[in-house]
Design a protein around this motif. Structure first.
Motif, short mmCIF file in Angstrom:
data_model
loop_
_atom_site.label_atom_id
_atom_site.label_comp_id
_atom_site.label_asym_id
_atom_site.label_seq_id
_atom_site.Cartn_x
_atom_site.Cartn_y
_atom_site.Cartn_z
N SER A 109 -1.59 3.37 -8.85
CA SER A 109 -0.46 2.59 -9.70
C SER A 109 -0.86 2.69 -11.07
CB SER A 109 -0.50 1.74 -8.59
OG SER A 109 1.29 0.94 -9.45
N ALA A 110 -2.20 1.49 -11.35
CA ALA A 110 -2.19 0.82 -12.75
C ALA A 110 -2.60 2.27 -13.77
CB ALA A 110 -4.12 0.23 -12.23
N LEU A 111 -2.71 3.48 -13.09
CA LEU A 111 -2.99 4.59 -14.37
C LEU A 111 -1.53 4.59 -15.06
CD1 LEU A 111 -6.50 6.00 -12.99
CD2 LEU A 111 -5.99 4.95 -15.19
N GLY A 156 7.68 -1.90 -12.44
CA GLY A 156 9.09 -0.88 -11.77
C GLY A 156 9.78 -0.55 -12.13
N GLY A 157 11.32 -0.21 -12.06
CA GLY A 157 12.07 0.43 -13.03
C GLY A 157 11.20 2.40 -12.51
N LEU A 158 12.45 2.68 -11.99
CA LEU A 158 11.81 3.84 -12.15
C LEU A 158 13.40 5.19 -13.04
CD1 LEU A 158 13.04 4.64 -8.24
CD2 LEU A 158 11.07 5.21 -10.31
N SER A 212 6.11 -10.20 0.65
CA SER A 212 5.40 -10.24 -1.13
C SER A 212 4.74 -8.67 -2.17
CB SER A 212 4.31 -11.32 -1.42
OG SER A 212 3.40 -11.21 -2.75
N ALA A 213 5.75 -8.37 -3.17
CA ALA A 213 5.16 -7.50 -3.32
C ALA A 213 4.02 -7.58 -4.74
CB ALA A 213 5.73 -6.39 -3.85
#
Length: 159
Positions: free
Chosen positions: A37-39, A74-76, A114-115
């Motif tokens: 996710s970070a990369l 977020g966001g797609l 929580s996320a």
């Protein structure tokens, strides 16, 4: 270089070098879900870890400050995802989201998962009729708390 350009470089370099996401996670001692996710631009990567990753990937060290910056999360690209894998997760939440919400409220009370204080995992589970995908979301429960203007939590009726 912006985050999207760096993400493209990361994906291309990972494939060119034949590295798995797990190998990259192992290189910095972080969970594979967080590292991936970070990369892909969803978490800041501490500079010392960023330096390890850019070296392993063979991309320019000038990417490290951008990787360390807090991203826009977020966001797609579209309101309804079009990538088949992401769409099926979206579809599952459309079908089961209401039930999950009801069960959270029944078992925990009025609040959310929580996320931010969160862990996610994907596992492959062999099955005679075809392998199963097991997705686990593990988030801290946060109860809704209504506060007054002086930030003292009100007890009783919400405003």
């Amino acid at each position: 270089m912006n985050r999207n350009e760096i993400t493209e470089q990361i994906v291309v370099a990972r494939l060119a070098k034949g590295l798995s996401w797990q190998e990259l996670a192992d290189a910095i001692g972080r969970p594979v879900m967080w590292t991936t996710s970070a990369l892909l631009g969803q978490h800041p990567i501490p500079a010392e870890l960023g330096r390890v990753l850019v070296k392993k990937l063979g991309i320019d060290e000038s990417a490290v400050p951008t990787l360390a910056a807090v991203p826009m999360r977020g966001g797609l690209p579209t309101s309804v995802p079009t990538d088949p894998t992401i769409y099926r997760l979206y579809e599952a939440l459309q079908v089961y989201g209401g039930a999950i919400k009801e069960l959270i409220h029944e078992q925990f009370g009025d609040g959310i998962m929580s996320a931010i204080n969160f862990h996610a995992d994907v596992q492959k589970k062999p099955h005679p009729s075809g392998d199963r995908v097991v997705v686990t979301f593990n988030g801290k429960f946060l109860p809704y708390q209504w506060v007054s203007a002086d930030d003292t939590p009100d007890v009783g009726v919400g405003h």
